[in-house]
Every structure is written in C-alpha cells, then in structure tokens.
Design an enzyme around this catalytic site. Structure first.
Site, PDB file in Angstrom:
ATOM      1  N   SER A 133       1.101  -1.163   0.043  1.00  0.00           N
ATOM      2  CA  SER A 133       0.833   0.073  -0.350  1.00  0.00           C
ATOM      3  C   SER A 133       0.699   1.464  -0.181  1.00  0.00           C
ATOM      4  CB  SER A 133      -0.701  -0.443   1.351  1.00  0.00           C
ATOM      5  OG  SER A 133      -1.315   0.891   1.430  1.00  0.00           O
ATOM      6  N   TYR A 146      -2.901  -1.174  10.192  1.00  0.00           N
ATOM      7  CA  TYR A 146      -2.392  -1.895   8.615  1.00  0.00           C
ATOM      8  C   TYR A 146      -1.193  -1.203   7.956  1.00  0.00           C
ATOM      9  CZ  TYR A 146      -3.929  -1.290   3.724  1.00  0.00           C
ATOM     10  OH  TYR A 146      -4.262  -1.381   2.323  1.00  0.00           O
TER      11      TYR A 146
HETATM   12  N1  LIG Z   1      -8.551  -0.165  -2.999  1.00  0.00           N
HETATM   13  C1  LIG Z   1      -7.929   0.300  -2.842  1.00  0.00           C
HETATM   14  O1  LIG Z   1      -7.097   1.845  -2.200  1.00  0.00           O
HETATM   15  C2  LIG Z   1      -5.528  -0.377  -1.820  1.00  0.00           C
HETATM   16  C3  LIG Z   1      -4.985   0.783  -1.230  1.00  0.00           C
HETATM   17  C4  LIG Z   1      -3.663   0.275  -1.320  1.00  0.00           C
HETATM   18  C5  LIG Z   1      -3.646  -0.655  -1.417  1.00  0.00           C
HETATM   19  N2  LIG Z   1      -4.628  -1.975  -1.240  1.00  0.00           N
HETATM   20  C6  LIG Z   1      -4.023  -3.235  -0.830  1.00  0.00           C
HETATM   21  O2  LIG Z   1      -4.880  -4.123  -2.360  1.00  0.00           O
HETATM   22  C7  LIG Z   1      -5.026  -5.346  -2.280  1.00  0.00           C
HETATM   23  C8  LIG Z   1      -6.216  -5.687  -2.288  1.00  0.00           C
HETATM   24  O3  LIG Z   1      -7.535  -4.821  -2.377  1.00  0.00           O
HETATM   25  P1  LIG Z   1      -9.401  -4.401  -2.413  1.00  0.00           P
HETATM   26  O4  LIG Z   1      -8.968  -2.985  -2.794  1.00  0.00           O
HETATM   27  O5  LIG Z   1      -8.689  -4.802  -4.096  1.00  0.00           O
HETATM   28  O6  LIG Z   1      -9.727  -5.192  -1.517  1.00  0.00           O
HETATM   29  P2  LIG Z   1     -11.182  -5.430  -1.218  1.00  0.00           P
HETATM   30  O7  LIG Z   1     -12.310  -5.314  -2.386  1.00  0.00           O
HETATM   31  O8  LIG Z   1     -11.345  -5.048  -0.236  1.00  0.00           O
HETATM   32  O9  LIG Z   1     -11.105  -6.989  -1.497  1.00  0.00           O
HETATM   33  C9  LIG Z   1     -10.114  -7.529  -0.949  1.00  0.00           C
HETATM   34  C10 LIG Z   1      -9.909  -9.379  -0.867  1.00  0.00           C
HETATM   35  O10 LIG Z   1      -9.142 -10.245  -0.699  1.00  0.00           O
HETATM   36  C11 LIG Z   1      -9.542 -10.842  -0.069  1.00  0.00           C
HETATM   37  N3  LIG Z   1      -9.396 -11.420   1.237  1.00  0.00           N
HETATM   38  C12 LIG Z   1      -9.453 -11.526   2.399  1.00  0.00           C
HETATM   39  N4  LIG Z   1      -9.570 -12.107   3.723  1.00  0.00           N
HETATM   40  C13 LIG Z   1      -8.716 -13.332   2.873  1.00  0.00           C
HETATM   41  C14 LIG Z   1      -8.526 -14.414   3.394  1.00  0.00           C
HETATM   42  N5  LIG Z   1      -8.260 -14.619   4.627  1.00  0.00           N
HETATM   43  N6  LIG Z   1      -7.802 -15.615   2.023  1.00  0.00           N
HETATM   44  C15 LIG Z   1      -8.305 -15.069   0.796  1.00  0.00           C
HETATM   45  N7  LIG Z   1      -8.331 -13.751   0.475  1.00  0.00           N
HETATM   46  C16 LIG Z   1      -9.172 -13.167   1.640  1.00  0.00           C
HETATM   47  C17 LIG Z   1     -11.245 -10.528   0.470  1.00  0.00           C
HETATM   48  O11 LIG Z   1     -11.819 -11.826   0.300  1.00  0.00           O
HETATM   49  P3  LIG Z   1     -14.018 -11.893   0.599  1.00  0.00           P
HETATM   50  O12 LIG Z   1     -14.621 -10.987  -1.050  1.00  0.00           O
HETATM   51  O13 LIG Z   1     -13.831 -13.778   0.288  1.00  0.00           O
HETATM   52  O14 LIG Z   1     -14.044 -11.355   0.959  1.00  0.00           O
HETATM   53  C18 LIG Z   1     -11.231  -9.838  -1.874  1.00  0.00           C
HETATM   54  O15 LIG Z   1     -11.532 -11.309  -2.587  1.00  0.00           O
HETATM   55  C19 LIG Z   1      -5.019  -5.393  -0.213  1.00  0.00           C
HETATM   56  O16 LIG Z   1      -4.432  -6.305  -0.212  1.00  0.00           O
HETATM   57  C20 LIG Z   1      -4.502  -4.277   0.011  1.00  0.00           C
HETATM   58  O17 LIG Z   1      -4.396  -3.674   1.137  1.00  0.00           O
HETATM   59  C21 LIG Z   1      -5.504  -1.047  -1.937  1.00  0.00           C
END
Ligand SMILES: NC(=O)c1ccc[n+]([C@@H]2O[C@H](COP(=O)([O-])OP(=O)(O)OC[C@H]3O[C@@H](n4cnc5c(N)ncnc54)[C@H](OP(=O)(O)O)[C@@H]3O)[C@@H](O)[C@H]2O)c1
Length: 274
Positions: A133, A146
């Site tokens: 992140s 986080y």
């Molecule tokens: N969006 C942003 O702005 C942003 C910014 C910085 C970093 N990130 C990082 O990018 C990555 C993806 O984030 P996102 O924004 O796409 O988040 P999201 O929409 O909340 O999706 C998170 C994903 O992780 C899965 N997950 C959570 N716990 C898990 C587990 N124990 N085993 C397997 N899968 C699991 C969720 O599955 P379920 O559907 O089962 O819950 C979902 O598929 C994360 O690592 C996040 O920290 C995102």
C-alpha cells in the site's frame, strides 16, 4: 518474462485481485483465481470465458493453511488478499485487531509464498508480486496496524528479492494508492479515532484532507491491474511500483526525499491543520 504458464492470484473474488486475474488471463497466463468462497467467482469465470481466456477458480483462504494448494507449473504468484479494519487511536487498539490484520496480511502471505517457492523453482523461475500500500510512504496517523502489516511485507519482499534472485524468481511490490474497490469505499469515513476527544480534531482534519487529496484520483481496478500486469512482465523493472497516478507520484517523492525531511513536512502539515 513471457506471459505463459500458471499465475495464481489470492483474494480474486473482487476488487484489485479480480481485475489482476482477468488481466493476466488476457495476457496469456493460465490463471488460478483463488478466493475464500468460490461461488463469488462465477461471474469472473464467465467473463474470462467470454474473452476466450483460461481461468479457473479455486478455494484458498490465506488464514486456513489446509486450503493452500499450489499448482505445478506456477510462474506467477500474486499475493493480493488483504484486509483493513477500524482505525482507533493506538492506545485504544486492542491486540486482537493487530492479530487479525497480521494473520491475513502477513502470516497468510508468508505461508502461501513459502509453499509457492518450490513450485516456482521447479518451473525454472517466475515472479512473486506482493500487493502492499502507498500508505506506507506517509506517516498516516491511526493506521499503524494496517501500515505496519504492509511494511512487514515490504521488508519481506526486499529480503526475498535478493534471496530468490539466484533461483530466477523475481520479487516485485505494488503499492496501490486509491483504487475503486469495496476496501476504498469502506474507508470513506473518518477514522474511529474521531470518537475519542483527544484525537477527534486530527481524525476530522485527516478525513477532510483525504477527501481533498483523493478528489479525481480514484483509479478503476482495470487500470490498476494493467499497471500490475506490466510490472510482473517487466524483467528489468524495479522492486517497487505504483499502479495509479497518486501512488506513482508518492513513490517518486519518497525515493527522492530524505526520510526526516518527509517526516517533518508531513508533521508540519498536520500541525497547521489541527
Ligand atoms: N483499494 C485500494 O485503494 C487499496 C489501496 C492500497 C492497498 N490495497 C491493497 O490491495 C489489495 C486488494 O484490495 P482491494 O481494494 O481489492 O480490497 P477488497 O475489495 O476489500 O478485496 C479484498 C480481497 O481480499 C480477500 N481476502 C480477505 N481476506 C482473505 C483471506 N483470509 N484469504 C483469502 N482472501 C482474502 C477478499 O475476499 P472476500 O471476498 O472473501 O472477502 C477480497 O477478495 C489488498 O491487499 C489491499 O490492502 C488496496
């Protein structure tokens, strides 16, 4: 690297992970899109099939190590699964919140990676892509659990990049900024710290500042996934990359600013705001 062989993506049910799975399939990888609940992947399978690409869904919960199955022929592992939580002040953050966060964002990633390395080695090499992140790059208050879970992955990636180089396994880190997902939407509210009088002014200013700094900069998942796919394929690319305009800019500033100058600049900005 050439886009062939198997790419496994964790957390591919939605958000960035889903988009990466589709992007890698479109580029020619055979994608194993893993998720906690495979039923959530039905539309992804349909979309990939309609595009004439190869993608299958498998169950994998990074915190349930019995579900971690690494396919033979693995060339790319994308450690994308991640969770965020409430953001209370540090002194009011229960240890359980830290543990839950680290269980997924750090220990889950470690176990998947540990098991993937022999498969990558047997394939003659490949890529491990860790999604951290851009919040690591700024001293954001109330985000210690986080940010530190992601910073742990950052350090893991540095050691692994060196350690796995002789095996032909390249490690890259993607540091997203604001990407249009459920996680970003869920964080569109003041940090829980706002409920504590001593911390409320900073939490309020932080939320107002966040809205200003994100205005017009939220990036669609498909655009972020394209940048991530490019980083995975680029044999000469850096360890760290952004995948959207804000994270690219932050990373550039971070690379060129001495750490104390950055810390002082951000703290002065907060002083002015509170
Ligand atoms: N969006 C942003 O702005 C942003 C910014 C910085 C970093 N990130 C990082 O990018 C990555 C993806 O984030 P996102 O924004 O796409 O988040 P999201 O929409 O909340 O999706 C998170 C994903 O992780 C899965 N997950 C959570 N716990 C898990 C587990 N124990 N085993 C397997 N899968 C699991 C969720 O599955 P379920 O559907 O089962 O819950 C979902 O598929 C994360 O690592 C996040 O920290 C995102």
């Amino acid at each position: 690297m050439e886009a062939s062989g198997i790419a496994l993506v964790t957390g591919a049910s939605r958000g960035i992970g889903r988009a990466i799975a589709l992007d890698l399939a479109t580029r020619g990888f055979e994608v194993v899109a893993t998720m906690r609940n495979p039923a959530a992947g039905e539309s992804l399978v349909a979309e990939a099939a309609a595009a004439g690409t190869r993608l299958r869904v498998e169950r994998l919960d990074v915190t349930d190590h019995d579900t971690i199955a690494i396919p033979e022929g693995l060339r790319v592992l994308v450690n994308n699964a991640g969770v965020e939580a409430e953001h209370p002040p540090f002194e009011h953050t229960p240890l359980d919140l830290w543990r839950t966060m680290f269980e997924t964002n750090v220990f889950g990633l470690i176990e998947v990676t540990r098991r993937a390395i022999p498969a990558l080695r047997a394939s003659g090499g490949g890529v491990i892509c860790n999604v951290t992140s851009s919040s690591i790059l700024a001293p954001v208050p109330f985000y210690a659990p986080y940010r530190s879970s992601k910073a742990a992955v950052m350090a893991i990636g540095e050691s692994l990049r060196t350690e796995l180089m002789p095996l032909g396994i390249r490690v890259v880190e993607i540091m997203p900024g604001p990407i249009d997902t459920d996680m970003l939407e869920d964080s569109d509210r003041p940090a829980q710290a706002i409920e504590f009088p001593e911390y409320a002014p900073m939490a309020r200013k932080m939320y107002d500042g966040r809205k200003l700094s994100l205005a017009g900069l939220v990036t669609p998942t498909a655009d972020a996934a394209r940048a991530i796919g490019d980083a995975i394929l680029d044999d000469d690319g850096p360890l760290r990359s952004g995948c959207d305009p804000l994270s690219v800019g932050m990373l550039e500033a971070w690379r060129h600013t001495p750490d104390e100058d950055l810390m002082r600049a951000v703290m002065t900005a907060w002083e002015d705001r509170v």
